[in-house]
Design a protein around this motif. Structure first.
Motif, PDB file in Angstrom:
ATOM      1  N   ARG A   1       0.860  -1.191   0.000  1.00 46.91           N
ATOM      2  CA  ARG A   1       0.000   0.000   0.000  1.00 46.91           C
ATOM      3  C   ARG A   1       0.895   1.238   0.000  1.00 46.91           C
ATOM      4  O   ARG A   1       0.944   2.006   0.950  1.00 46.91           O
ATOM      5  CB  ARG A   1      -0.939  -0.032   1.201  1.00 46.91           C
ATOM      6  N   GLU A   2       1.612   1.423  -1.124  1.00 48.58           N
ATOM      7  CA  GLU A   2       2.638   2.463  -1.197  1.00 48.58           C
ATOM      8  C   GLU A   2       2.064   3.870  -1.061  1.00 48.58           C
ATOM      9  O   GLU A   2       2.655   4.734  -0.413  1.00 48.58           O
ATOM     10  CB  GLU A   2       3.423   2.353  -2.516  1.00 48.58           C
ATOM     11  N   GLU A   3       0.922   4.132  -1.684  1.00 43.33           N
ATOM     12  CA  GLU A   3       0.343   5.472  -1.630  1.00 43.33           C
ATOM     13  C   GLU A   3      -0.041   5.846  -0.198  1.00 43.33           C
ATOM     14  O   GLU A   3       0.177   6.983   0.243  1.00 43.33           O
ATOM     15  CB  GLU A   3      -0.884   5.554  -2.534  1.00 43.33           C
ATOM     16  N   GLU A   4      -0.568   4.882   0.539  1.00 44.75           N
ATOM     17  CA  GLU A   4      -0.910   5.142   1.934  1.00 44.75           C
ATOM     18  C   GLU A   4       0.356   5.382   2.761  1.00 44.75           C
ATOM     19  O   GLU A   4       0.347   6.198   3.695  1.00 44.75           O
ATOM     20  CB  GLU A   4      -1.718   3.985   2.513  1.00 44.75           C
ATOM     21  N   ALA A   5       1.430   4.677   2.425  1.00 46.40           N
ATOM     22  CA  ALA A   5       2.703   4.902   3.120  1.00 46.40           C
ATOM     23  C   ALA A   5       3.172   6.336   2.906  1.00 46.40           C
ATOM     24  O   ALA A   5       3.682   6.987   3.833  1.00 46.40           O
ATOM     25  CB  ALA A   5       3.757   3.913   2.630  1.00 46.40           C
ATOM     26  N   ASN A   6       2.999   6.861   1.691  1.00 45.97           N
ATOM     27  CA  ASN A   6       3.379   8.245   1.413  1.00 45.97           C
ATOM     28  C   ASN A   6       2.512   9.228   2.190  1.00 45.97           C
ATOM     29  O   ASN A   6       2.990  10.274   2.650  1.00 45.97           O
ATOM     30  CB  ASN A   6       3.265   8.522  -0.090  1.00 45.97           C
ATOM     31  N   ASN A   7       1.229   8.917   2.344  1.00 44.64           N
ATOM     32  CA  ASN A   7       0.348   9.781   3.133  1.00 44.64           C
ATOM     33  C   ASN A   7       0.774   9.809   4.605  1.00 44.64           C
ATOM     34  O   ASN A   7       0.708  10.851   5.265  1.00 44.64           O
ATOM     35  CB  ASN A   7      -1.095   9.300   3.022  1.00 44.64           C
TER      36      ASN A   7
ATOM     37  N   PHE B   1       3.809   9.420   5.665  1.00 41.86           N
ATOM     38  CA  PHE B   1       5.028  10.221   5.701  1.00 41.86           C
ATOM     39  C   PHE B   1       4.693  11.715   5.725  1.00 41.86           C
ATOM     40  O   PHE B   1       5.293  12.491   6.484  1.00 41.86           O
ATOM     41  CB  PHE B   1       5.902   9.878   4.485  1.00 41.86           C
ATOM     42  N   GLY B   2       3.744  12.131   4.911  1.00 42.05           N
ATOM     43  CA  GLY B   2       3.347  13.536   4.902  1.00 42.05           C
ATOM     44  C   GLY B   2       2.779  13.982   6.236  1.00 42.05           C
ATOM     45  O   GLY B   2       3.029  15.107   6.695  1.00 42.05           O
ATOM     46  N   THR B   3       2.028  13.096   6.885  1.00 46.34           N
ATOM     47  CA  THR B   3       1.486  13.412   8.206  1.00 46.34           C
ATOM     48  C   THR B   3       2.605  13.548   9.231  1.00 46.34           C
ATOM     49  O   THR B   3       2.547  14.408  10.116  1.00 46.34           O
ATOM     50  CB  THR B   3       0.485  12.323   8.632  1.00 46.34           C
ATOM     51  N   VAL B   4       3.627  12.711   9.126  1.00 49.01           N
ATOM     52  CA  VAL B   4       4.783  12.806  10.019  1.00 49.01           C
ATOM     53  C   VAL B   4       5.451  14.169   9.885  1.00 49.01           C
ATOM     54  O   VAL B   4       5.802  14.811  10.890  1.00 49.01           O
ATOM     55  CB  VAL B   4       5.795  11.673   9.724  1.00 49.01           C
ATOM     56  N   ILE B   5       5.639  14.649   8.662  1.00 53.09           N
ATOM     57  CA  ILE B   5       6.257  15.960   8.440  1.00 53.09           C
ATOM     58  C   ILE B   5       5.420  17.065   9.074  1.00 53.09           C
ATOM     59  O   ILE B   5       5.951  18.005   9.688  1.00 53.09           O
ATOM     60  CB  ILE B   5       6.446  16.226   6.930  1.00 53.09           C
ATOM     61  N   SER B   6       4.086  16.977   8.972  1.00 45.98           N
ATOM     62  CA  SER B   6       3.210  17.975   9.587  1.00 45.98           C
ATOM     63  C   SER B   6       3.397  18.015  11.096  1.00 45.98           C
ATOM     64  O   SER B   6       3.457  19.090  11.704  1.00 45.98           O
ATOM     65  CB  SER B   6       1.748  17.662   9.253  1.00 45.98           C
ATOM     66  N   LEU B   7       3.491  16.843  11.700  1.00 45.37           N
ATOM     67  CA  LEU B   7       3.690  16.774  13.147  1.00 45.37           C
ATOM     68  C   LEU B   7       5.040  17.360  13.552  1.00 45.37           C
ATOM     69  O   LEU B   7       5.162  18.016  14.593  1.00 45.37           O
ATOM     70  CB  LEU B   7       3.566  15.328  13.619  1.00 45.37           C
ATOM     71  N   ILE B   8       6.050  17.140  12.732  1.00 46.88           N
ATOM     72  CA  ILE B   8       7.376  17.696  13.010  1.00 46.88           C
ATOM     73  C   ILE B   8       7.321  19.229  13.052  1.00 46.88           C
ATOM     74  O   ILE B   8       7.940  19.868  13.915  1.00 46.88           O
ATOM     75  CB  ILE B   8       8.393  17.218  11.954  1.00 46.88           C
ATOM     76  N   LEU B   9       6.593  19.830  12.124  1.00 47.95           N
ATOM     77  CA  LEU B   9       6.486  21.288  12.090  1.00 47.95           C
ATOM     78  C   LEU B   9       5.797  21.817  13.344  1.00 47.95           C
ATOM     79  O   LEU B   9       6.186  22.860  13.886  1.00 47.95           O
ATOM     80  CB  LEU B   9       5.731  21.723  10.831  1.00 47.95           C
ATOM     81  N   LEU B  10       4.789  21.103  13.831  1.00 47.57           N
ATOM     82  CA  LEU B  10       4.120  21.508  15.069  1.00 47.57           C
ATOM     83  C   LEU B  10       5.077  21.424  16.261  1.00 47.57           C
ATOM     84  O   LEU B  10       5.114  22.320  17.111  1.00 47.57           O
ATOM     85  CB  LEU B  10       2.902  20.621  15.320  1.00 47.57           C
ATOM     86  N   ILE B  11       5.838  20.344  16.343  1.00 46.46           N
ATOM     87  CA  ILE B  11       6.810  20.169  17.420  1.00 46.46           C
ATOM     88  C   ILE B  11       7.825  21.309  17.420  1.00 46.46           C
ATOM     89  O   ILE B  11       8.189  21.853  18.466  1.00 46.46           O
ATOM     90  CB  ILE B  11       7.531  18.814  17.273  1.00 46.46           C
ATOM     91  N   SER B  12       8.268  21.691  16.241  1.00 48.03           N
ATOM     92  CA  SER B  12       9.297  22.721  16.114  1.00 48.03           C
ATOM     93  C   SER B  12       8.810  24.064  16.647  1.00 48.03           C
ATOM     94  O   SER B  12       9.542  24.762  17.361  1.00 48.03           O
ATOM     95  CB  SER B  12       9.707  22.863  14.643  1.00 48.03           C
ATOM     96  N   GLY B  13       7.582  24.413  16.312  1.00 49.36           N
ATOM     97  CA  GLY B  13       7.028  25.665  16.820  1.00 49.36           C
ATOM     98  C   GLY B  13       6.933  25.674  18.335  1.00 49.36           C
ATOM     99  O   GLY B  13       7.249  26.686  18.990  1.00 49.36           O
ATOM    100  N   ALA B  14       6.532  24.543  18.909  1.00 49.43           N
ATOM    101  CA  ALA B  14       6.422  24.452  20.373  1.00 49.43           C
ATOM    102  C   ALA B  14       7.782  24.600  21.035  1.00 49.43           C
ATOM    103  O   ALA B  14       7.911  25.227  22.101  1.00 49.43           O
ATOM    104  CB  ALA B  14       5.794  23.113  20.758  1.00 49.43           C
TER     105      ALA B  14
END
Length: 464
Positions: free
Chosen positions: A89-95, A97-110
C-alpha cells in the motif's frame, strides 16, 4: 537502482544477513551519535569543570522531552509505514510520511516558544541549583531554538530505516556527530563560548544533516515520495502514528522524569559533585546500550514487514536471532564495566573525588545490566507489530513503575548508595515483566500458534 529493493528485501533476503545489514549501520550510527554526547561532556568537564557537567545533567531531561516527542512521531510513523509497504500500500505509506512531516512542524514551533518563555522555569523545576542554572540555560537555549532540526532528523531516521535503507540512516547519524565533534573545541575554546558553544555546535550539526536528508527525499532517492500536498494532519493517520509511537514517547519522557528524580535525590543526599558524576555515568550507559538498541532497530523493519506480509516464520526467526545477539552484548558490557570502571571515569575527568565516587556508583548501577537486552527487544518487538498496549507497559516498566519509586525510597535507608542500587533492582524486575509478556504472547510471536490469521485480523481491527 530499483528504489523498492530497500523494502522488498525485507521479505526475501536471508535473516542473518538482513539483520546484520540493518543492525550494523544502526549500531555504527548510534555509536557515533553517542560519541558526540560523550565528547560534549569531556570537553566541558576539562574546559569548564564538573559543575558545568552537572548543568548539562540537569538540562538533559528537557532535551529528552524534545527527543521523546520526535521519537514518538518517528517510531510510530516508521511502524505504520513498514506495515503499509509490507501490504503493498505504497500510496498510503506516502500519506503517512506527509502526516509525520506535519507533526514535526508543530513540534518545532512548540520548541521555539518554550525557549523564549518557559526554559528557565523548566530548568529550575528539574532541579537546577543557583550554581548550575547558568550552565544549564546556556546549553539548552540554542538547542531549543533548533528544535526543527532535531525533530526532523530524529523522526526521519526511523522512517528511512523502516523502508530498509539502513546505510543511509547510519550516514544521517554519523555526519552530525562528526560535525559536532569538530565544532565543539572551536566554539567552546577558540571562540570562548564555554557551555553555550557546545549547544550551538550541536544545533549547527543537526541543521547540516537536516538539509542532507531533505535533499535525499526531494531528489527521489527514497522508496517514499515527499509530496507537499501530503503534508497535512490526517486525523486517522495521526491517531495511528501516535498510538504506536506513544510507548516510545513514554519511554523517553519517563527517562526525563527519572533524571529529575535522580538529580533531586543526588542533591538531597549528596552534592552537585554527585550530579556531575551521574551525568558522566549516564553518558557511559547510553554508549554501552547502543549495540543492543542498534540490533533492536535492525529487527523492527524486518518484523513489521513480514508481519504485514503474514510471513510468520521469517518474523520468528528474526526475533530469536535478535534475542541471542542482545543477550551476548549485555553480558559483554557488564564484564567490561565491572573490570575497568576507573578507565571509563578517567576519560571524562581528572577530579579524584569524582573518579572515586564514579567507580563505586558504576559497579552498582551495572550489576543487573546483563538482563537489559530482553526488555529492549520486547519493547521494540511490540512497537514493530503495532501492539501499543504491551509496548506501553514495557516502556513504563523500568523507569516509571520500578526505577523512580526505588530511587525515591532506597536513599531514605541507604543514603546516596540507594540511588545507585535502584538500577540493578529495576533491571531484574523489568526482565521478569518482559519475559512474562513474551511468554503470554508466545503463540505466533515466538512459536507457531493455531490462530495466526485470526491474530492478524484482530490486530488490524484494533489499529483502526
Amino acid at each position: 537502482m530499483n528504489k523498492k529493493n530497500n523494502s522488498s528485501k525485507l521479505g526475501s533476503e536471508p535473516i542473518g544477513k538482513l539483520l546484520r545489514d540493518l543492525s550494523i549501520p544502526a549500531m555504527i550510527g548510534m555509536f557515533v551519535m553517542a560519541l558526540y554526547n560523550v565528547v560534549d561532556v569531556i570537553f566541558i568537564s576539562y574546559g569548564v569543570g564538573i559543575e558545568a557537567v552537572a548543568g548539562l545533567t540537569i538540562a538533559f531531561p528537557v532535551m529528552m522531552i524534545m527527543m521523546a516527542v520526535s521519537a514518538a512521531v518517528g517510531i510510530g510513523g516508521a511502524s505504520v509505514i513498514s506495515r503499509r509497504l509490507g501490504e503493498n500500500r505504497e500510496e498510503e505509506a506516502n500519506n503517512v510520511f506527509g502526516t509525520v512531516i506535519s507533526l514535526i512542524l508543530l513540534i518545532s514551533g512548540a520548541g521555539v516558544i518554550s525557549a523564549f518563555f518557559f526554559l528557565e522555569d523548566l530548568l529550575i523545576l528539574f532541579g537546577a541549583t543557583p550554581e548550575i542554572l547558568p550552565y544549564s540555560y546556556d546549553y539548552m537555549f540554542p538547542i531549543m531554538l533548533g528544535t526543527v532540526f532535531f525533530a526532523f532528523t530524529f523522526a526521519t531516521n526511523n522512517i528511512i530505516r523502516s523502508e530498509g535503507n539502513a546505510r543511509f540512516a547510519m550516514v544521517t547519524m554519523i555526519i552530525p556527530a562528526v560535525v559536532n565533534i569538530i565544532l565543539d573545541p572551536i566554539f567552546i575554546f577558540t571562540l570562548d563560548m564555554g557551555v553555550q558553544g557546545a549547544g550551538v555546535a550541536t544545533v549547527v550539526a543537526q541543521g547540516s544533516i537536516s538539509i542532507y536528508i531533505l535533499r535525499y527525499y526531494l531528489k527521489g532517492n527514497s522508496s517514499l515520495i515527499l509530496s507537499w500536498t501530503n503534508v497535512t494532519l490526517n486525523y486517522s493517520l495521526v491517531k495511528e502514528i501516535l498510538s504506536v509511537g506513544f510507548p516510545a514517547f513514554v519511554q523517553q519522557a519517563s527517562g526525563s522524569l527519572m533524571m529529575i528524580a535522580i538529580n533531586a535525590m543526588l542533591i538531597q543526599h549528596g552534592s552537585d559533585l554527585h550530579v556531575g558524576v551521574f551525568g558522566i555515568i549516564q553518558r557511559i550507559m547510553m554508549f554501552t546500550v547502543m549495540p543492543m538498541i542498534g540490533v533492536m532497530q535492525g529487527m523492527m523493519p524486518i518484523v513489521g514487514y513480514n508481519y504485514g506480509a503474514k510471513n510468520f516464520e521469517r518474523m520468528r526467526e528474526t526475533i530469536w536471532l535478535t534475542l541471542k545477539v542482545v543477550v551476548l552484548c549485555s553480558i559483554g558490557v557488564v564484564f567490561i564495566m565491572m573490570a575497568f570502571p576507573s578507565i571509563s571515569m578517567r576519560i571524562f575527568t581528572n577530579d579524584p573525588n569524582a573518579i572515586d565516587a564514579g567507580i563505586t556508583a558504576m559497579r552498582i548501577m551495572f550489576a543487573g545490566f546483563f538482563l537489559a537486552g530482553v526488555q529492549i527487544v520486547a519493547g521494540g518487538l511490540y512497537q514493530a507489530l503495532g501492539k501499543p498496549v504491551p509496548a506501553l507497559i514495557l516502556s513504563l516498566s523500568r523507569q516509571i513503575i520500578f526505577l523512580i519509586p526505588l530511587v525515591l525510597i532506597l536513599p531514605q535507608y541507604f543514603g546516596i548508595i540507594g540511588v545507585f542500587m535502584a538500577f540493578p533492582i529495576a533491571d531484574v524486575l523489568s526482565f521478569i515483566l518482559s519475559s512474562a509478556l513474551l511468554y503470554r504472547d508466545r503463540d505466533t510471536i515466538l512459536v507457531k500458534g493455531k490462530d495466526e490469521e485470526k491474530m492478524v485480523l484482530e490486530n488490524e481491527e484494533q489499529s483502526k
